[in-house]
Enzyme design. Structure first.
Site: not given
Length: 324
Positions: A50, A71, A93, A95, A126
């Site tokens: 990552q 949420g 990651e 989140r 992203e």
């Protein structure tokens, strides 16, 4: 929704109006694309490649507080692993980590069928779009993609939607000394402050410059001025070393140079040096005051006038010799 709480709520209103969002279905056999599923956090593994490596504690707590209230608004992206009911995290990651802090057991997720190269690209893109990476994390991710999949900077720029020059400039930051890289990752040094350090050639000088920029909190302009001075000093020292090591000064040539300097000193009445280079040479004359400078210029001017008069006399003599 209440008028004073319009952060994430405003975005939800734009998507769903004032209606409550429907609960996502519990995890089913993995699908590719389509509506997101609720996937257990314990079944999600973060990949080691990552691009994001640092997670600021304060920012993570803020995100966790938002998740407790609203949420996880944006689903994470996963790919199915071949062994058991496990998934590898492709994007999201932060989140996932914040969801665990908030006490959630599941997160909304979209399952995709990505190969290794696609997975790495999506994870990087992203993070770039969300501006979640430090400059060093982004640079390392670019290098990893280029090395792993044999991509040029030009091809990579097309894949991730960044200009080739931006990628090149970020990758160059990895040439900085460790103290500067650590400061960039910690946010105590900006790219604008750090980039001028690359103009310096010697590693020890780069380290000294970085430490001074960080300690004094220099602006980008001040950092550039400091680094330009150090680079100029390095260049001058290199030229002097080159002149001292010039093989043309060996033996008889060195003796001729010494005699020429002595003649200049005697003629001008001041210190003088002749510096020979491989392409250009120069004469240096020392003066201690304006009066001494005018005296030296006067000597050189008189010599020039004498040379002109001698040439005129020679021309007159030649003309008389050939006069019929």
């Amino acid at each position: 929704m209440a008028g004073k709480n319009r952060g994430l709520g405003k975005g939800l209103d734009a998507l769903f109006g004032n209606k409550k969002t429907a609960a996502l279905p519990k995890e089913e056999p993995p699908k590719t694309g389509g509506a997101p599923l609720e996937v257990e956090l314990d079944k999600i593994t973060a990949a080691g490649d990552q691009p994001r490596k640092t997670f600021e504690e304060g920012a993570m707590k803020e995100l966790a507080a938002s998740i407790m209230l609203h949420g996880v608004v944006t689903p994470v992206i996963l790919r199915k692993l071949p062994e058991g009911e496990q998934y590898e995290l492709v994007a999201g990651e932060r989140r996932c980590r914040a969801a665990k802090i908030a006490g959630l057991k599941t997160v909304p997720a979209v399952i995709r069928e990505y190969g290794d190269e696609e997975k790495s690209e999506i994870a990087l893109i992203e993070n770039i779009q969300r501006r979640d990476l430090t400059p060093i994390e982004e640079a390392k991710a670019y290098v990893t993609l280029m090395e792993a999949y044999g991509l040029t900077q030009e091809k990579l720029s097309l894949r991730v939607g960044r200009s080739r020059s931006l990628i090149a400039n970020l990758v160059r930051l990895l040439e900085l000394p460790a103290v500067a890289i650590e400061a960039l990752e910690a946010g105590t040094l900006t790219v604008g402050n750090a980039r001028p350090i690359l103009a310096i050639g010697k590693e020890e000088n780069r380290i000294s410059a970085a430490e001074e920029i960080i300690a004094k909190g220099l602006s980008a302009r001040a950092a550039e001025a400091l680094c330009n001075r150090i680079a100029a000093m390095e260049k001058k020292a290199g030229e002097e070393k080159e002149e001292k090591g010039n093989p043309s000064l060996a033996g008889a040539d060195e003796l001729f140079l010494k005699e020429s300097e002595d003649r200049l000193k005697l003629y001008l009445g001041t210190m003088a040096r002749i510096k020979l280079g491989q392409k250009k040479s120069r004469i240096e004359i020392e003066v201690s005051s304006r009066e001494e400078l005018e005296r030296v210029l006067g000597i050189l001017g008189d010599r020039r006038e004498q040379d002109v008069e001698r040439k005129k006399d020679a021309l007159r003599a030649a003309s008389r010799k050939f006069t019929v």
